[in-house]
Write a protein that holds these residues in place. Structure first.
Motif, PDB file in Angstrom:
ATOM      1  N   LYS A  10     -13.564  19.232 -12.445  1.00  0.00           N
ATOM      2  CA  LYS A  10     -12.632  18.934 -11.357  1.00  0.00           C
ATOM      3  C   LYS A  10     -13.375  18.337 -10.154  1.00  0.00           C
ATOM      4  CE  LYS A  10      -8.934  21.107  -8.734  1.00  0.00           C
ATOM      5  NZ  LYS A  10      -8.148  22.319  -8.554  1.00  0.00           N
ATOM      6  N   LEU A  42       0.539   8.772  -4.640  1.00  0.00           N
ATOM      7  CA  LEU A  42      -0.048  10.087  -4.365  1.00  0.00           C
ATOM      8  C   LEU A  42       1.066  11.124  -4.249  1.00  0.00           C
ATOM      9  CD1 LEU A  42      -2.920   9.006  -3.812  1.00  0.00           C
ATOM     10  CD2 LEU A  42      -2.898  10.223  -1.670  1.00  0.00           C
ATOM     11  N   LEU A  62     -15.144  15.607 -17.931  1.00  0.00           N
ATOM     12  CA  LEU A  62     -15.149  15.575 -16.472  1.00  0.00           C
ATOM     13  C   LEU A  62     -14.787  16.947 -15.871  1.00  0.00           C
ATOM     14  CD1 LEU A  62     -15.493  12.920 -14.872  1.00  0.00           C
ATOM     15  CD2 LEU A  62     -13.004  12.795 -14.717  1.00  0.00           C
ATOM     16  N   PHE A  87      -5.772   4.224  -6.607  1.00  0.00           N
ATOM     17  CA  PHE A  87      -6.387   3.583  -5.451  1.00  0.00           C
ATOM     18  C   PHE A  87      -7.396   2.530  -5.863  1.00  0.00           C
ATOM     19  CE2 PHE A  87      -5.591   6.670  -1.704  1.00  0.00           C
ATOM     20  CZ  PHE A  87      -4.283   6.230  -1.694  1.00  0.00           C
ATOM     21  N   LEU A  88      -8.156   2.831  -6.908  1.00  0.00           N
ATOM     22  CA  LEU A  88      -9.180   1.912  -7.381  1.00  0.00           C
ATOM     23  C   LEU A  88      -8.560   0.554  -7.723  1.00  0.00           C
ATOM     24  CD1 LEU A  88     -12.172   2.503  -7.739  1.00  0.00           C
ATOM     25  CD2 LEU A  88     -11.769   2.777 -10.178  1.00  0.00           C
ATOM     26  N   VAL A 136      -5.498  -0.748  -4.232  1.00  0.00           N
ATOM     27  CA  VAL A 136      -5.883  -1.231  -2.897  1.00  0.00           C
ATOM     28  C   VAL A 136      -6.233  -2.717  -2.965  1.00  0.00           C
ATOM     29  CG1 VAL A 136      -7.549  -1.033  -1.032  1.00  0.00           C
ATOM     30  CG2 VAL A 136      -6.651   1.033  -2.101  1.00  0.00           C
ATOM     31  N   LEU A 137      -7.137  -3.101  -3.872  1.00  0.00           N
ATOM     32  CA  LEU A 137      -7.492  -4.516  -3.977  1.00  0.00           C
ATOM     33  C   LEU A 137      -6.407  -5.306  -4.710  1.00  0.00           C
ATOM     34  CD1 LEU A 137     -11.308  -4.149  -4.528  1.00  0.00           C
ATOM     35  CD2 LEU A 137     -10.169  -5.129  -2.554  1.00  0.00           C
ATOM     36  N   ALA A 146     -14.005  14.778 -10.811  1.00  0.00           N
ATOM     37  CA  ALA A 146     -12.754  14.039 -10.694  1.00  0.00           C
ATOM     38  C   ALA A 146     -12.444  13.758  -9.229  1.00  0.00           C
ATOM     39  CB  ALA A 146     -11.611  14.814 -11.346  1.00  0.00           C
ATOM     40  N   ARG A 147     -12.701  14.772  -8.381  1.00  0.00           N
ATOM     41  CA  ARG A 147     -12.444  14.582  -6.950  1.00  0.00           C
ATOM     42  C   ARG A 147     -13.387  13.536  -6.362  1.00  0.00           C
ATOM     43  NH1 ARG A 147     -12.100  19.900  -4.282  1.00  0.00           N
ATOM     44  NH2 ARG A 147     -14.319  19.953  -4.633  1.00  0.00           N
ATOM     45  N   VAL A 178      -4.813   9.676  -9.412  1.00  0.00           N
ATOM     46  CA  VAL A 178      -4.704   9.069  -8.085  1.00  0.00           C
ATOM     47  C   VAL A 178      -5.961   8.258  -7.779  1.00  0.00           C
ATOM     48  CG1 VAL A 178      -3.007  10.670  -7.165  1.00  0.00           C
ATOM     49  CG2 VAL A 178      -5.429  11.182  -6.875  1.00  0.00           C
ATOM     50  N   GLY A 179      -7.090   8.648  -8.379  1.00  0.00           N
ATOM     51  CA  GLY A 179      -8.304   7.843  -8.246  1.00  0.00           C
ATOM     52  C   GLY A 179      -8.104   6.463  -8.838  1.00  0.00           C
ATOM     53  N   LEU A 180      -7.558   6.416 -10.053  1.00  0.00           N
ATOM     54  CA  LEU A 180      -7.279   5.129 -10.712  1.00  0.00           C
ATOM     55  C   LEU A 180      -6.298   4.296  -9.901  1.00  0.00           C
ATOM     56  CD1 LEU A 180      -6.862   6.044 -14.499  1.00  0.00           C
ATOM     57  CD2 LEU A 180      -8.566   4.503 -13.511  1.00  0.00           C
ATOM     58  N   LYS A 235      -7.018  18.627 -12.246  1.00  0.00           N
ATOM     59  CA  LYS A 235      -8.164  17.763 -12.509  1.00  0.00           C
ATOM     60  C   LYS A 235      -7.665  16.364 -12.864  1.00  0.00           C
ATOM     61  CE  LYS A 235     -10.558  17.739 -16.401  1.00  0.00           C
ATOM     62  NZ  LYS A 235     -11.320  18.407 -17.475  1.00  0.00           N
ATOM     63  N   TRP A 236      -6.656  16.311 -13.738  1.00  0.00           N
ATOM     64  CA  TRP A 236      -6.119  15.004 -14.132  1.00  0.00           C
ATOM     65  C   TRP A 236      -5.402  14.312 -12.999  1.00  0.00           C
ATOM     66  CZ3 TRP A 236      -8.377  12.597 -17.627  1.00  0.00           C
ATOM     67  CH2 TRP A 236      -8.984  13.286 -18.681  1.00  0.00           C
ATOM     68  N   TYR A 286      -6.386  14.253  -9.941  1.00  0.00           N
ATOM     69  CA  TYR A 286      -7.434  13.518  -9.219  1.00  0.00           C
ATOM     70  C   TYR A 286      -7.798  12.225  -9.929  1.00  0.00           C
ATOM     71  CZ  TYR A 286      -8.892  16.792  -5.573  1.00  0.00           C
ATOM     72  OH  TYR A 286      -8.955  17.549  -4.443  1.00  0.00           O
ATOM     73  N   VAL A 287      -7.929  12.299 -11.248  1.00  0.00           N
ATOM     74  CA  VAL A 287      -8.301  11.103 -12.008  1.00  0.00           C
ATOM     75  C   VAL A 287      -7.236  10.025 -11.826  1.00  0.00           C
ATOM     76  CG1 VAL A 287      -8.742  10.168 -14.311  1.00  0.00           C
ATOM     77  CG2 VAL A 287      -9.630  12.427 -13.679  1.00  0.00           C
ATOM     78  N   LEU A 297       0.824  -1.218   0.000  1.00  0.00           N
ATOM     79  CA  LEU A 297       0.000   0.000   0.000  1.00  0.00           C
ATOM     80  C   LEU A 297       0.855   1.264   0.000  1.00  0.00           C
ATOM     81  CD1 LEU A 297      -3.019  -1.019   2.249  1.00  0.00           C
ATOM     82  CD2 LEU A 297      -2.925  -0.864  -0.225  1.00  0.00           C
ATOM     83  N   PHE A 350     -11.749  -4.116   0.759  1.00  0.00           N
ATOM     84  CA  PHE A 350     -10.474  -4.699   1.197  1.00  0.00           C
ATOM     85  C   PHE A 350     -10.541  -5.155   2.660  1.00  0.00           C
ATOM     86  CE2 PHE A 350      -5.856  -3.996   2.392  1.00  0.00           C
ATOM     87  CZ  PHE A 350      -5.397  -5.124   1.746  1.00  0.00           C
ATOM     88  N   PHE A 393     -14.688  11.059  -7.928  1.00  0.00           N
ATOM     89  CA  PHE A 393     -14.213   9.754  -8.422  1.00  0.00           C
ATOM     90  C   PHE A 393     -13.084   9.236  -7.529  1.00  0.00           C
ATOM     91  CE2 PHE A 393     -10.823   7.804 -11.093  1.00  0.00           C
ATOM     92  CZ  PHE A 393     -11.450   6.601 -11.370  1.00  0.00           C
ATOM     93  N   PHE A 394     -12.153  10.128  -7.214  1.00  0.00           N
ATOM     94  CA  PHE A 394     -11.011   9.760  -6.369  1.00  0.00           C
ATOM     95  C   PHE A 394     -11.475   9.329  -4.975  1.00  0.00           C
ATOM     96  CE2 PHE A 394      -8.009  11.744  -3.183  1.00  0.00           C
ATOM     97  CZ  PHE A 394      -7.154  10.656  -3.117  1.00  0.00           C
ATOM     98  N   PHE A 403      -7.741  -6.959 -10.119  1.00  0.00           N
ATOM     99  CA  PHE A 403      -7.349  -5.577  -9.827  1.00  0.00           C
ATOM    100  C   PHE A 403      -5.889  -5.281 -10.165  1.00  0.00           C
ATOM    101  CE2 PHE A 403     -11.406  -5.785  -7.809  1.00  0.00           C
ATOM    102  CZ  PHE A 403     -11.924  -4.512  -8.022  1.00  0.00           C
ATOM    103  N   GLY A 439     -13.927   6.174  -5.113  1.00  0.00           N
ATOM    104  CA  GLY A 439     -13.192   4.947  -5.447  1.00  0.00           C
ATOM    105  C   GLY A 439     -12.356   4.465  -4.279  1.00  0.00           C
ATOM    106  N   THR A 440     -11.680   5.405  -3.623  1.00  0.00           N
ATOM    107  CA  THR A 440     -10.813   5.045  -2.500  1.00  0.00           C
ATOM    108  C   THR A 440     -11.621   4.425  -1.365  1.00  0.00           C
ATOM    109  OG1 THR A 440      -9.423   6.904  -3.072  1.00  0.00           O
ATOM    110  CG2 THR A 440      -9.091   5.947  -0.904  1.00  0.00           C
ATOM    111  N   THR A 442     -13.205   0.845  -2.447  1.00  0.00           N
ATOM    112  CA  THR A 442     -12.240  -0.265  -2.531  1.00  0.00           C
ATOM    113  C   THR A 442     -11.635  -0.580  -1.161  1.00  0.00           C
ATOM    114  OG1 THR A 442     -10.536   1.291  -3.228  1.00  0.00           O
ATOM    115  CG2 THR A 442     -11.553  -0.013  -4.947  1.00  0.00           C
TER     116      THR A 442
END
Lengths: 446, 144
Positions: free
Chosen positions: B4, A196, B2, A229-230, A233-234, B7-8, A225-227, A219-220, A222-223, A188, B22, B10-11, A256, B14-15, B18
């Motif tokens: 901002k 991050l 998207l 963790f998505l 984590v698993l 996007a936030r 770091v979202g991906l 904006k990107w 966020y996308v 992790l 877990f 989603f972050f 995952f 998703g966190t 998941t």
């Protein structure tokens, strides 16, 4: 450099450089031992070299991340650090804990848990040290004029990294549980919260170097770091296939981890696109090289090479072989070492006022270290695949196989020498910049 | 495209999702019914063996359950492969053990310490590893 307190970062980077150099030396000791030359066995046996090599990696990267935070946070928050004195206290205590741990490893003072060898009493010191660091960073951010996404993502990464150190300190009687929760820290960290931190540093550098609008970049961020963790984590499940826990992890981990390269692909595409979009031509080309390099090499090393052995069907054979070392080397180099070298390349001229960023030496450092590391990865990869085939398919004895693959370690040593030359040039550049100075304050605009 | 804010969301979404899954899966796989780790058979000797294993950083060269370094052999099912006598000799030897030219530190363990480490290996040997043990230990008698 806009704020005097940013200078503190210089000393964290200097500590980083020193420990990085030591890490490479211990790497050579291990490479030679694998090639059949273990002359140092009585003084530095392999398990000592291994503990020192991997722990130094963690400590020099952490020191680099902390330096990055001390440099970036004031600029993002638009104020000085709340306390420079405490930052120096934190630096010195980090160095002291690091030195005690490294020296201790030579005298059987350790906890034999891969990557978490730091003995328990020192763990508590690490916790205190990190709390102090977070205190300085978060208070500065809280009192600052603005709270940017870049700063928030970076601080969040550092905060979670600290929290996730704790599961590694839980005591277990069962080796299975011990392993299970050790990965909460190790996986992790490197496939979660460290990304991050990397994302935060990357976005700061891209904003500065390309001049693309902050809103677009963040904006990107966020996308991405979202991906991360998505999937990540698993994706921890790929460490749980064959350590004695339920079969459910074969499915969860498999699916995952297959998604994990996406986060890295997004990171690489993002960095390259922002560079293309950027109208500003920042003169610090070297920093740009390292920044784009980090995004691209991390996709290959962490994303693709990671994926190469995280499917359960493949991992059944590659688990616990040199294939892991192959992936590990390029992944850490691309994702974390290069991003630290990028932020150093960017900030050093600003802190010292010496703009040495168009030098042949700097370019040679970049190319030699990268080509050297790719060569090392190939050597590990070939050795690993041969090992898997002979040992686990043809059922040959472990040591017979090791004899067969000794030659690959000679190749490894040659490539590592090229890598070492590159890093030496980088360090010479670091040294030539000299010390940070307040006069650099007005001289630099970025 | 998207925004901002999206996007936030989603972050953060998703966190959280998941991470909750877990935690759920962790609790599930450590529930008694799902235990594959032969948890009930951990004796005091096994715990002492694990301690010796850690204090000497055996994982710095060997792998066990596929975890560790890749300098020395995998030790899952090593007792079945080599027998207790051989292992005991390796653990108690006062000189560097180097059967194939690759040296192991001479730990010179006492009789009790060696037996504790063997108890640890025996416990490891009974874990259900989803088939991994048959790949690394072709000589293992027990083909689970």
């Amino acid at each position: 450099m806009k704020y005097k307190s940013q200078k503190v970062a210089y000393w964290f980077f200097a500590l980083s450089m020193l420990l990085f150099g030591l890490q490479i030396i211990y790497g050579f000791i291990m490479g030679f031992a694998h090639a059949g030359f273990d002359g140092l066995h009585s003084a530095i046996p392999f398990n000592t070299a291994r503990a020192v090599h991997t722990n130094l990696l963690v400590v020099w990267l952490l020191s680099g991340f902390m330096g990055a935070a001390y440099y970036i946070i004031p600029e993002e928050a638009q104020r000085e650090l709340v306390s420079v004195k405490l930052a120096y206290v934190q630096l010195i205590s980090l160095a002291v804990v690091g030195v005690i741990a490294i020296v201790g490893y030579h005298f059987n003072y350790w906890e034999g848990r891969k990557f978490l060898e730091i003995p328990r009493p020192l763990d508590y010191l690490v916790v205190v040290n990190v709390l102090l660091f977070l205190g300085i960073i978060l208070t500065t951010l809280f009192k600052g004029k603005r709270r940017t996404t870049t700063a928030l993502v970076l601080s969040m990464g550092l905060l979670f990294a600290a929290l996730l150190y704790l599961p590694g300190m839980l005591p277990f009687d069962s080796q299975v549980k011990d392993s299970f929760f050790r990965w909460w820290v190790v996986h992790l960290w490197v496939e979660g919260v460290w990304e991050l931190i990397m994302g935060g540093i990357l976005s700061f550098l891209l904003i500065k170097l390309t001049g693309v609008d902050r809103e677009v970049i963040e904006k990107w961020l966020y996308v991405i770091v979202g991906l991360t963790f998505l999937s990540g984590v698993l994706g921890t499940g790929h460490h749980y296939y064959y350590i004695g826990v339920n079969k459910i992890w074969l499915i969860v981990g498999g699916i995952f981890s297959a998604l994990e390269p996406l986060a890295f692909l997004a990171m690489a595409l993002f960095a390259v696109n922002m560079y293309r979009k950027g109208e500003k031509k920042h003169p610090n080309k070297l920093a740009l090289y390292w920044t784009l390099g980090a995004a691209i090499v991390s996709f290959i090393g962490a994303g693709l090479l990671g994926f190469a052995h995280t499917l359960p069907q493949t991992n059944l054979y590659t688990h616990g072989t040199l294939v892991t070392a192959m992936h590990g080397h390029l992944a850490f180099w691309g994702a974390y070492a290069m991003i630290v070298l990028a932020i150093i390349s960017y900030s050093l001229p600003n802190m010292t006022g010496r703009k040495l960023y168009e030098s042949t030496r700097g370019r040679m450092a970049f190319w030699m270290s990268n080509i050297g590391m790719i060569g090392m990865t190939v050597a590990f990869g070939v050795a690993g695949v041969v090992q898997v085939y002979l040992e686990r398919k043809l059922k040959m004895e472990f040591m017979e196989v090791q004899k067969e693959i000794e030659v690959h370690f000679m190749v490894l040593i040659i490539c590592a020498t090229l890598f070492l030359l590159g890093i030496t040039l980088y360090m010479i550049d670091f040294y030539k910049h000299g010390r940070p100075t307040d006069e650099a304050l007005e001289a630099s605009s970025n | 495209m998207l925004s901002k804010k999206q996007a936030r969301a989603f972050f953060l979404g998703g966190t959280v999702v998941t991470f909750l899954i877990f935690i759920g899966l962790t609790i599930y796989s450590f529930s008694k019914a799902q235990d594959q780790s032969n948890d009930g058979n951990i004796t005091e000797a096994v715990v002492r063996g694990k301690q010796i294993w850690e204090e000497n950083n055996c994982m710095g060269c060997h792998t066990i359950l596929g975890e560790g370094a890749y300098y020395a052999p995998e030790l899952t099912k090593v007792i079945e492969r080599r027998g207790e006598g051989y292992i005991k000799a390796v653990l108690m030897t006062p000189v560097d053990w180097a059967p194939n030219g690759r040296k192991m530190v001479a730990y010179g363990f006492s009789q009790e310490e060696a037996e504790d480490v063997i108890a640890f290996f025996n416990w490891i040997g009974d874990i259900d590893l989803n088939g991994f043990d048959t790949v690394v230990s072709p000589l293992a008698k027990d083909e689970n």
